[in-house]
Design an enzyme around this catalytic site. Structure first.
Site, mmCIF file in Angstrom:
data_model
loop_
_atom_site.group_PDB
_atom_site.id
_atom_site.type_symbol
_atom_site.label_atom_id
_atom_site.label_comp_id
_atom_site.label_asym_id
_atom_site.label_seq_id
_atom_site.Cartn_x
_atom_site.Cartn_y
_atom_site.Cartn_z
ATOM 1 N N VAL A 32 1.507 -6.349 -2.946
ATOM 2 C CA VAL A 32 0.884 -7.496 -3.251
ATOM 3 C C VAL A 32 -0.431 -7.220 -3.618
ATOM 4 O O VAL A 32 -1.023 -7.955 -4.440
ATOM 5 C CB VAL A 32 1.078 -8.358 -1.916
ATOM 6 C CG1 VAL A 32 0.172 -7.957 -0.476
ATOM 7 C CG2 VAL A 32 0.384 -10.035 -2.307
ATOM 8 N N ASP A 33 -1.051 -6.275 -3.093
ATOM 9 C CA ASP A 33 -2.400 -5.735 -3.455
ATOM 10 C C ASP A 33 -2.547 -5.523 -5.018
ATOM 11 O O ASP A 33 -3.253 -6.026 -5.556
ATOM 12 C CB ASP A 33 -2.667 -4.266 -2.520
ATOM 13 C CG ASP A 33 -4.018 -4.075 -2.855
ATOM 14 O OD1 ASP A 33 -4.533 -2.888 -2.176
ATOM 15 O OD2 ASP A 33 -4.977 -4.771 -3.154
#
Ligand code: APR
Length: 185
Positions: A32-33
């Site tokens: 998700v980063d």
């Protein structure tokens, strides 16, 4: 109810702030980063570079740039190493510090991904229990868990059900004790 659970892509979610499951460098990564940095654009990385990283369990806030969310709150979750190195406490700190930082900035609407349950391999059901139990301590916040897949969504739904059932049981116990006290008087 201050907590909703949805399935979707957090980079497309419209809330005042979205939370990034980051690493301690705050210089991007995969999962998700990586997705948040891709959508936010280079401005996010430029601001993250000014923060000089963030210890596991703490939280830092930046603008949202090209994201729908006005802010991103970055928190490095614990890397799971068997459960005897304070991972549960660190994960609880991630949720708590993100909520406290949001409140400090007058933010009420916040969306979380499932912190640490991807690359950091934290067991999903335990992580969901920790997340929901912590979030429910802040009823003034409007929180959405944005789960990327059905298995994650079901784990958070089950954790929320458990939490609500436990709260109901506690309330019934308290009512029973109050009634017993009145009868003794
Ligand atoms: N929207 C919502 N959730 C997402 C998205 C997305 N676009 N992409 C991935 N996820 C989910 C994953 O499916 C998982 O449920 O986020 C959860 C967290 O997984 P990771 O992103 O792998 O994060 P984490 O386990 O905390 O590991 C953090 O991974 O990306 C690197 O730089 C990051 O080193 C850090 C580590």
């Amino acid at each position: 109810m201050n907590l909703s659970i949805v399935q979707g892509d957090i980079t497309q979610f419209h809330a005042d702030a979205i939370v990034n499951a980051a690493n301690t460098s705050l210089l991007g990564g995969a999962g998700v980063d990586g997705a948040i940095h891709r959508v936010a654009g280079p401005g996010l990385m430029a601001e993250c570079k000014t923060l000089n990283g963030c210890p596991t369990g703490e939280a830092r806030i930046t603008k949202g740039y090209n994201l729908k969310a006005a802010y991103v709150i970055h928190t490095p979750g614990p890397r799971y190493a068997g459960g005897n190195r304070g991972e549960a406490q660190l994960l609880e700190s991630c949720y708590r510090n993100c909520l406290l930082l949001a409140m400090e900035h007058g933010i009420r609407e916040i969306a979380f991904p499932s912190i640490s349950t991807g690359i950091y391999r934290f067991p999903l059901r335990e992580a969901a229990e920790i997340a929901v139990r912590t979030i429910m301590q802040y009823p003034q916040m409007d929180v959405t868990m944005v789960c990327f897949d059905p298995v994650t969504r079901e784990a958070y739904e089950a954790a929320l059900e458990n939490c609500l059932r436990e709260a109901e049981r506690r309330k019934n116990m308290e009512n029973l004790q109050d009634t017993e006290k009145l009868q003794e008087e």
